[in-house]
Each structure stands twice: as C-alpha cells, then as structure tokens.
Design an enzyme around this catalytic site. Structure first.
Site, PDB file in Angstrom:
ATOM      1  N   PRO A 132      11.448   3.822 -77.879  1.00  6.00           N
ATOM      2  CA  PRO A 132      12.289   2.611 -78.140  1.00  6.00           C
ATOM      3  C   PRO A 132      12.903   2.419 -76.669  1.00  6.00           C
ATOM      4  CG  PRO A 132      13.284   4.523 -79.194  1.00  6.00           C
ATOM      5  CD  PRO A 132      11.830   4.858 -78.669  1.00  6.00           C
ATOM      6  N   TYR A 184      19.474   2.247 -84.153  1.00  4.08           N
ATOM      7  CA  TYR A 184      21.059   2.623 -83.617  1.00  4.08           C
ATOM      8  C   TYR A 184      21.907   2.274 -84.753  1.00  4.08           C
ATOM      9  CZ  TYR A 184      19.982   2.817 -78.483  1.00  4.08           C
ATOM     10  OH  TYR A 184      19.323   3.095 -77.179  1.00  4.08           O
ATOM     11  N   ARG A 219      26.276   3.621 -65.665  1.00  5.96           N
ATOM     12  CA  ARG A 219      25.122   2.927 -64.817  1.00  5.96           C
ATOM     13  C   ARG A 219      25.397   1.996 -63.832  1.00  5.96           C
ATOM     14  NH1 ARG A 219      21.260   2.086 -70.570  1.00  5.96           N
ATOM     15  NH2 ARG A 219      21.816   3.728 -71.345  1.00  5.96           N
ATOM     16  N   HIS A 301      17.447  10.227 -72.534  1.00  3.68           N
ATOM     17  CA  HIS A 301      17.692   8.747 -72.582  1.00  3.68           C
ATOM     18  C   HIS A 301      17.232   8.101 -71.006  1.00  3.68           C
ATOM     19  CE1 HIS A 301      19.203   5.844 -75.492  1.00  3.68           C
ATOM     20  NE2 HIS A 301      19.288   5.063 -74.295  1.00  3.68           N
ATOM     21  N   ASP A 332       9.991  13.110 -74.361  1.00  2.00           N
ATOM     22  CA  ASP A 332      10.403  11.687 -73.681  1.00  2.00           C
ATOM     23  C   ASP A 332      11.160  11.875 -72.427  1.00  2.00           C
ATOM     24  OD1 ASP A 332      11.267   9.016 -73.097  1.00  2.00           O
ATOM     25  OD2 ASP A 332      12.549   8.866 -74.967  1.00  2.00           O
ATOM     26  N   GLY A 334      10.202  10.962 -67.952  1.00  2.00           N
ATOM     27  CA  GLY A 334       9.360  11.543 -66.533  1.00  2.00           C
ATOM     28  C   GLY A 334       7.847  11.642 -66.668  1.00  2.00           C
ATOM     29  N   ARG A 356       9.583   3.619 -68.833  1.00  3.58           N
ATOM     30  CA  ARG A 356       9.499   2.310 -68.048  1.00  3.58           C
ATOM     31  C   ARG A 356       8.355   1.957 -67.532  1.00  3.58           C
ATOM     32  NH1 ARG A 356      13.730   6.123 -66.653  1.00  3.58           N
ATOM     33  NH2 ARG A 356      15.958   5.261 -66.138  1.00  3.58           N
TER      34      ARG A 356
END
Length: 402
Positions: A132, A184, A219, A301, A332, A334, A356
């Site tokens: 997601p 979420y 961020r 994340h 999840d 890398g 990504r």
C-alpha cells in the site's frame, strides 16, 4: 559511443526524452503537471499526471528513480522518493542486503525455476507484491487502476489502500487477480467497518493493518517543497476526507492511540486474516500474533517514519524465528534486485513488497510499465535461483545465505 543516459532515454521512450524547462530550471516532461505545479500552489491547481502506456526496457530497478524524476513534478516526487530525517533508514533498507551473501549449491539440475507460491490462501505467480502506498494519482493518470492492472498482469498480488485516488470497486475491476486491503484506522469505528466490508465485497482476502503511521514522520522534502496532496486528487474511499492538505493534516482523521485491541476489532469485523504491517522487533510481532494477527509484514514504512530504526532485512530473521514456521512473515523495504528477493526468502519471508519502483514504473509507462518492472525483478530472481540451485520458491532456505 551511446551514453548510458541516451540508452535509458531510448529504452523508456519519447515521453522521457522530450522535456521542457520548468520554473527554476527544473526539467519537466511535457505530459506532466504544468510548471506552476512545481511551486507551492500544487494543492490548489488541477493536477495533471502522465498518461504514457508502454512497456519499459529496464536494465535494473535503480535506473527507474532518475527517469521518473524527469516526469513527476518536484513536490510529488519528493513525497514519493523521500524519507524521514537524515534518511539513514531509507538508505539502509537497500544497503543492508549487502550484509548477507548467497551460498550456491551447484549441480542441482535446475533449468526452469518455478516462482509460484501461495500468500494467505491466494495462489500467485511470483513471491513479490505491491504494497500500500498513498495517492498513485501523483505518478500517473490511471492511478491505482494502472498499478493494480500492472501487478495482476505480472502475476503479483496487489494491496489496495485506504488513501487511494481510486474507489475500491474500480481497483477490483482493473485487476481481477489476488488482492489485499490496507486499513488506516480512522477515529470512526463505523467507517472502519464499512471500509473492510467494501474491501471484502470486492474480493480482497486479507486486511493489512498499518501500525507505524499514527503520526507523520519528519519528511523534510515535503516541507521544503510545500507539498500537499492536490485537491483534484481526492481520496474517495474515506467519507469527507480532506483534500489539498499535507500528510500531517490529513492524518488528523485517523486514530493516533492504536492498541492491540484494534487488531481484535479488525479480525472480528472483517472475518479476514489480519496482516500487521510495521513491527520491527520479535517481541512486538509475537504480541500482534497473540492478539489475533495472522501474519506480520516487517516494515519501517520505507524509511519515512522514525529515522535510524533498523532496515527491514535486519529485523526479518529475528521476527521469523520468534513467530515460528506457521505464521507467514513478509518483507517490505529496500528490495531493488532479484538477489534481494532471494535473500529475503532465504531468511524466512514468504514474499516481498516492492514500493517506490512501482510508482516510478507507473509514471514511466502506466500499467505496462509496472508489469515490465515486476517482470524484470522476476527474471533476476529466476536467474538467482538457477545459479544458486533452487528449483522452486520453497527450496530457498537459510542454508543459502550467510
């Protein structure tokens, strides 16, 4: 002699080759958002994402990021690509795979490796799935319809998400293949219940409960770029979800004091297996299983939340050992190479997520682009299996890594 850059442009097609100068000298592909959206007013201006639909000639997944940056406006690209703080965890997610080496078993007679496997009862063609991620519409006009179709065409499971720019029902129509739904947890139990029932009715076979985003991480790219989600890209799966706001503002509608009892609620109300996404310690993972989780997705994340937490691959073996062989564990974070997939499977993961690169390949080629990316990764995995001596996914065990 043809340069590496020229080769990439030729491989990805004319959309990546034809650029114009945006404001501040930023090169922007002609089929992306207008130059005005490069500035802080992107939330108010109508957002125009790319529309390319093409297969991609990919040498490796690392190349995708630089090519996608030419197409995606600065603010959205920073949101997709960036991490938290100094981005140590973001970088370590990839680098830490190098701490494990593969130990091949020669003379195994492997000619055609079988990558098929089963994820919580769903048969899939590859042990790779799309996790997601919010707002696929930032990458491509087809949004989640494109990314889900691209995943399905490659034989991969797709995880639909709460913060999709596409209604769950339309995602299901675009991809009839195996799907999960990521939740979420909002402050309204009725909304949570309705979301899960909608997901179930559209064919989702598990609920992925994300537990590491009660608060938005630091961020800095978003702050530098003044990024906010464009008002023209709504989140239709949540009633009255705000638009044109930052991530921190958006997350005010979600519950921030999550507890283990929320796992119990999700399992009871959905009637589906619950995958808890986010644990990084053996103790935390065992607590989740004790409270009704059916599986664990080891994740930080994408390095976007708490910087300097361990890379996902570092946390994986301890969690696999702690929960035991009967509890599926997914990784999840890398994954950029077929040997990364191989190492994760050898360390006990049932499958890995690729985040990504999915959005980058979606931006570059729509659904066919996503399929190309997953096929490239699968081909690398198959080659690793041939060279290491593994005929099928279940053969990839810890004896193959050191």
């Amino acid at each position: 002699m043809t340069s590496r850059r020229d080769f990439l442009i030729g491989g990805f097609g004319a959309a990546a080759a034809v650029t114009v100068a945006g404001r501040g000298g930023v090169a922007v592909a002609q089929n992306t958002a207008p130059a005005a959206s490069q500035q802080g007013d992107i939330a108010a201006a109508p957002y125009v994402a790319g529309t390319a639909e093409r297969s991609l000639d990919i040498i490796n997944l690392f190349d995708l990021e630089a090519e996608a940056e030419k197409l995606i406006p600065r603010g959205p690209f920073g949101y997709i690509s960036g991490g938290a703080g100094d981005q140590w965890t973001l970088k370590e997610n990839v680098r830490a795979f190098d701490d494990w080496q593969i130990l091949p078993r020669y003379l195994a007679g492997v000619e055609t490796p079988d990558t098929q496997t089963e994820l919580l009862g769903s048969k899939v063609g590859i042990p790779i799935f799309v996790p997601p991620m919010a707002a696929h519409g930032l990458a491509h006009a087809s949004a989640e319809k494109g990314s889900s179709k691209g995943a399905g065409d490659a034989g991969a499971l797709f995880c639909a998400q709460t913060l999709a720019n596409t209604p769950l029902e339309e995602i299901a129509k675009a991809d009839p293949g195996p799907k999960w739904f990521q939740l979420y947890y909002t402050k309204d139990a009725g909304v949570n219940r309705e979301l899960m029932q909608r997901a179930k009715s559209t064919g989702c076979t598990a609920i992925v409960f994300t537990v590491d985003l009660e608060w938005a991480g630091n961020r800095e790219a978003d702050r530098r770029n003044g990024f906010a989600f464009p008002a023209s890209l709504p989140f239709p799966n949540i009633p009255n979800a705000p638009t044109g706001v930052s991530l921190a503002e958006l997350f005010q509608i979600f519950k921030r004091d999550l507890t283990f009892s929320d796992i119990d609620f999700i399992a009871k109300e959905s009637g589906l297996p619950v995958v808890v996404k986010g644990p990084l310690t053996a103790e935390n993972a065992k607590e989740c299983i004790a409270h009704g989780a059916a599986a664990i997705e080891v994740s930080n994340h994408g390095g976007r939340q708490l910087d300097t937490v361990p890379a996902a691959i570092v946390a994986l073996p301890g969690i696999v050992d702690a929960v035991g062989p009967d509890i599926p564990v997914f990784l999840d974070g890398g994954v950029r190479r077929g040997v990364h997939v191989f190492k994760a499977l050898a360390l006990g993961a049932r499958a890995v997520a690729v985040g990504r690169p999915t959005l980058y390949s979606l931006a570059l080629g729509g659904a066919p682009g996503v399929t190309s990316m997953l096929q490239t990764l699968t081909a690398e995995l198959q080659l690793a299996m041939k060279l290491a001596g593994c005929a099928k996914v279940d053969d990839i065990t810890r004896k193959f890594v050191t």
